[in-house]
Design an enzyme around this catalytic site. Structure first.
Site, PDB file in Angstrom:
ATOM      1  N   CYS A   1      17.042 -27.118   9.529  1.00 42.14           N
ATOM      2  CA  CYS A   1      17.599 -27.368   8.323  1.00 42.14           C
ATOM      3  C   CYS A   1      18.547 -28.631   8.462  1.00 42.14           C
ATOM      4  O   CYS A   1      18.630 -29.219   7.742  1.00 42.14           O
ATOM      5  CB  CYS A   1      18.278 -26.370   7.542  1.00 42.14           C
ATOM      6  SG  CYS A   1      19.365 -25.269   8.427  1.00 42.14           S
TER       7      CYS A   1
ATOM      8  N   HIS B   1      23.005 -29.590   3.276  1.00 41.68           N
ATOM      9  CA  HIS B   1      23.800 -30.023   4.523  1.00 41.68           C
ATOM     10  C   HIS B   1      24.032 -31.357   4.340  1.00 41.68           C
ATOM     11  O   HIS B   1      23.151 -32.167   3.999  1.00 41.68           O
ATOM     12  CB  HIS B   1      22.732 -29.625   5.698  1.00 41.68           C
ATOM     13  CG  HIS B   1      22.593 -28.216   5.992  1.00 41.68           C
ATOM     14  ND1 HIS B   1      23.422 -27.216   5.374  1.00 41.68           N
ATOM     15  CD2 HIS B   1      21.888 -27.663   6.988  1.00 41.68           C
ATOM     16  CE1 HIS B   1      22.745 -26.014   5.906  1.00 41.68           C
ATOM     17  NE2 HIS B   1      21.829 -26.248   6.797  1.00 41.68           N
TER      18      HIS B   1
HETATM   19  N1  LIG Z   1      18.469 -20.124   5.360  1.00 48.74           N
HETATM   20  C1  LIG Z   1      18.065 -21.426   5.996  1.00 48.74           C
HETATM   21  O1  LIG Z   1      18.701 -22.435   5.419  1.00 48.74           O
HETATM   22  C2  LIG Z   1      17.036 -21.743   6.960  1.00 48.74           C
HETATM   23  C3  LIG Z   1      16.531 -22.917   7.063  1.00 48.74           C
HETATM   24  C4  LIG Z   1      15.667 -23.150   8.104  1.00 48.74           C
HETATM   25  C5  LIG Z   1      15.146 -22.106   8.803  1.00 48.74           C
HETATM   26  N2  LIG Z   1      15.729 -20.899   8.780  1.00 48.74           N
HETATM   27  C6  LIG Z   1      15.227 -19.934   9.640  1.00 48.74           C
HETATM   28  O2  LIG Z   1      14.288 -18.902   8.930  1.00 48.74           O
HETATM   29  C7  LIG Z   1      14.221 -17.631   9.145  1.00 48.74           C
HETATM   30  C8  LIG Z   1      14.513 -16.860   8.148  1.00 48.74           C
HETATM   31  O3  LIG Z   1      15.984 -17.121   7.630  1.00 48.74           O
HETATM   32  P1  LIG Z   1      16.652 -16.572   6.425  1.00 48.74           P
HETATM   33  O4  LIG Z   1      17.937 -17.355   6.107  1.00 48.74           O
HETATM   34  O5  LIG Z   1      15.597 -16.174   5.324  1.00 48.74           O
HETATM   35  O6  LIG Z   1      16.908 -14.871   6.964  1.00 48.74           O
HETATM   36  P2  LIG Z   1      17.111 -13.673   6.186  1.00 48.74           P
HETATM   37  O7  LIG Z   1      17.638 -13.863   4.723  1.00 48.74           O
HETATM   38  O8  LIG Z   1      17.880 -12.751   7.228  1.00 48.74           O
HETATM   39  O9  LIG Z   1      15.620 -12.937   6.178  1.00 48.74           O
HETATM   40  C9  LIG Z   1      14.997 -12.581   7.235  1.00 48.74           C
HETATM   41  C10 LIG Z   1      13.666 -11.887   6.927  1.00 48.74           C
HETATM   42  O10 LIG Z   1      12.763 -11.368   8.119  1.00 48.74           O
HETATM   43  C11 LIG Z   1      12.730 -10.193   7.887  1.00 48.74           C
HETATM   44  N3  LIG Z   1      12.725  -9.376   9.148  1.00 48.74           N
HETATM   45  C12 LIG Z   1      13.916  -9.025   9.700  1.00 48.74           C
HETATM   46  N4  LIG Z   1      13.604  -8.184  10.723  1.00 48.74           N
HETATM   47  C13 LIG Z   1      12.276  -7.907  10.712  1.00 48.74           C
HETATM   48  C14 LIG Z   1      11.175  -7.331  11.617  1.00 48.74           C
HETATM   49  N5  LIG Z   1      11.644  -6.481  12.623  1.00 48.74           N
HETATM   50  N6  LIG Z   1      10.146  -7.072  11.354  1.00 48.74           N
HETATM   51  C15 LIG Z   1       9.572  -7.936  10.043  1.00 48.74           C
HETATM   52  N7  LIG Z   1      10.507  -8.800   9.532  1.00 48.74           N
HETATM   53  C16 LIG Z   1      11.767  -8.617   9.713  1.00 48.74           C
HETATM   54  C17 LIG Z   1      13.683  -9.710   6.914  1.00 48.74           C
HETATM   55  O11 LIG Z   1      13.114  -8.318   6.051  1.00 48.74           O
HETATM   56  P3  LIG Z   1      13.719  -7.040   5.505  1.00 48.74           P
HETATM   57  O12 LIG Z   1      14.247  -7.655   4.296  1.00 48.74           O
HETATM   58  O13 LIG Z   1      12.754  -6.157   5.214  1.00 48.74           O
HETATM   59  O14 LIG Z   1      14.994  -6.812   6.529  1.00 48.74           O
HETATM   60  C18 LIG Z   1      13.604 -10.873   5.995  1.00 48.74           C
HETATM   61  O15 LIG Z   1      12.614 -10.928   5.005  1.00 48.74           O
HETATM   62  C19 LIG Z   1      15.339 -17.638  10.515  1.00 48.74           C
HETATM   63  O16 LIG Z   1      14.345 -17.839  11.555  1.00 48.74           O
HETATM   64  C20 LIG Z   1      16.079 -18.830  10.296  1.00 48.74           C
HETATM   65  O17 LIG Z   1      16.423 -19.435  11.480  1.00 48.74           O
HETATM   66  C21 LIG Z   1      16.557 -20.637   7.814  1.00 48.74           C
END
Ligand SMILES: NC(=O)c1ccc[n+]([C@@H]2O[C@H](COP(=O)([O-])OP(=O)(O)OC[C@H]3O[C@@H](n4cnc5c(N)ncnc54)[C@H](OP(=O)(O)O)[C@@H]3O)[C@@H](O)[C@H]2O)c1
Length: 350
Positions: free
Chosen positions: A149, A242
């Protein structure tokens, strides 16, 4: 809904997953038919499995949708991934091996030699790596990723500058929003009256991903761009968006007016193709002396444009500016949706 492409969302309950659900509501080409997350969520109605934190309600059609586990067996051939990086690597590979097209936000496969790290305005030809990926790995599916991001806000302006003037060296300092850390992310007690000058792994991503994106596809591999990037990354008390302060050394020595024109005039294939998520202008240049600001400018181009301001000469390098981009739209779900739109037009989703 007739003729829309059914898609699934992996990690649908997380911050990025919710953004997919919000942004894909009423998408002209794609319709979410499956939501998947961890075993903690599987089997529950989506409204109970997710702590919904978007400004619009959960789409009616998905509220009661029962969340599935993140394992091949989904009916949709195309899946968007907002999976936690602790599991994304293996889960996404399982899907690609089983024939699914995985359009991912996660970091795990971004730097794999045979995986496109795609910004449709900059390197649409890198999608040709899908052929190499399939041949090398014996997969019938594929993984395509979008950048980190903070990378996207940097690389969008660097691309037209590199084309026109050649980018040699870059120093970038970020002020990154809280939503970039997912939900619940940092505690408010840690963030109020504070800046955290460390985001794990982020500086490395910011120093390497742009060089792959700006790189040239030569045969079945990408020759990385030769520019050098030095990054400082900070978490600040901003909800979304950002902000990055950037100094750039160029091969040629253009005037500031020429630089501003190169940025503001930049359009590319997604604009020509009129892809639904393509902003009319990927980069908006402001001359207001105190902009861009996250609260006012992050939704530019529906969150898909980067806003560049404070363009001025740099006494150490050649030019410097401030750029702002929406981290969960252009930096995550919106970027993946634009990637999938380009892939659809090229026939990569078939
Ligand atoms: N936030 C941002 O601005 C952003 C920007 C670019 C990229 N990213 C990337 O996008 C990804 C998600 O980020 P986020 O901020 O959305 O994280 P998040 O809010 O923590 O969400 C994580 C997701 O992964 C699932 N998950 C966790 N453990 C799992 C497992 N063992 N098996 C299957 N599903 C599982 C969770 O499901 P449960 O709810 O069931 O635990 C939830 O749906 C990351 O890799 C991050 O680096 C984020």
């Amino acid at each position: 809904m007739a003729n829309k492409i059914p898609v699934g969302v992996l990690g649908a309950t997380g911050a990025v997953g919710q953004k997919f659900v919000k942004l894909l509501e009423n998408h002209p080409w794609f319709e979410i038919t499956e939501l998947a997350a961890s075993d903690r969520s599987a089997g529950k109605p989506y409204k109970d499995a997710t702590a919904w934190r978007q400004s619009t309600p959960i789409p009616d059609a998905l509220k009661e949708h029962v969340v599935k586990p993140c394992a091949p067996g989904l009916d949709s051939h195309v899946v968007f991934s907002g999976l936690d990086s602790s599991v994304a690597g293996e889960v996404e590979e399982n899907f690609a091996r089983a024939g699914y097209i995985v359009v991912s936000n996660s970091k795990n496969h971004r730097m794999d030699e045979d995986v496109p790290l795609l910004v449709p305005e900059i390197n649409p030809d890198h999608l040709d790596l899908i052929k190499t990926q399939r041949a090398r790995r014996g997969w019938s599916g594929a993984i395509v990723t979008d950048p980190n991001c903070s990378t996207i806000g940097l690389v969008l302006p660097l691309a037209p500058l590199d084309r026109a003037f050649g980018v040699k060296r870059v120093i970038v300092t970020t002020m990154q929003a809280l939503s970039g850390a997912g939900y619940p992310g940092h505690s408010a007690v840690d963030m109020i009256d504070n800046i955290i000058p460390f985001i794990g792994g982020e500086e490395d991503k910011l120093e390497t991903e742009p060089r792959k994106i700006l790189g040239r596809l030569e045969g079945d591999q990408i020759r990385f761009a030769e520019c050098q990037i030095s990054a400082h990354t900070n978490r600040v008390f901003v909800e979304d968006g950002h902000t990055e302060c950037v100094s750039v050394e160029l091969d040629k020595k253009p005037s500031l007016a020429e630089v501003a024109r190169a940025l503001a005039d930049f359009t590319s294939l997604p604009q020509e193709l009129k892809l639904p998520f393509a902003p009319a202008r990927p980069i908006l240049v402001t001359t207001d002396r105190d902009r861009p600001q996250p609260r006012f400018d992050r939704d530019a181009g529906n969150g898909m444009s980067a806003v560049v301001g404070r363009l001025r000469e740099c006494p150490v390098f050649d030019i410097r500016f401030v750029v702002l981009s929406h981290n969960t739209v252009r930096g995550a779900a919106g970027a993946a949706i634009l990637n999938a739109e380009l892939m659809k037009v090229r026939g990569d989703l078939d």
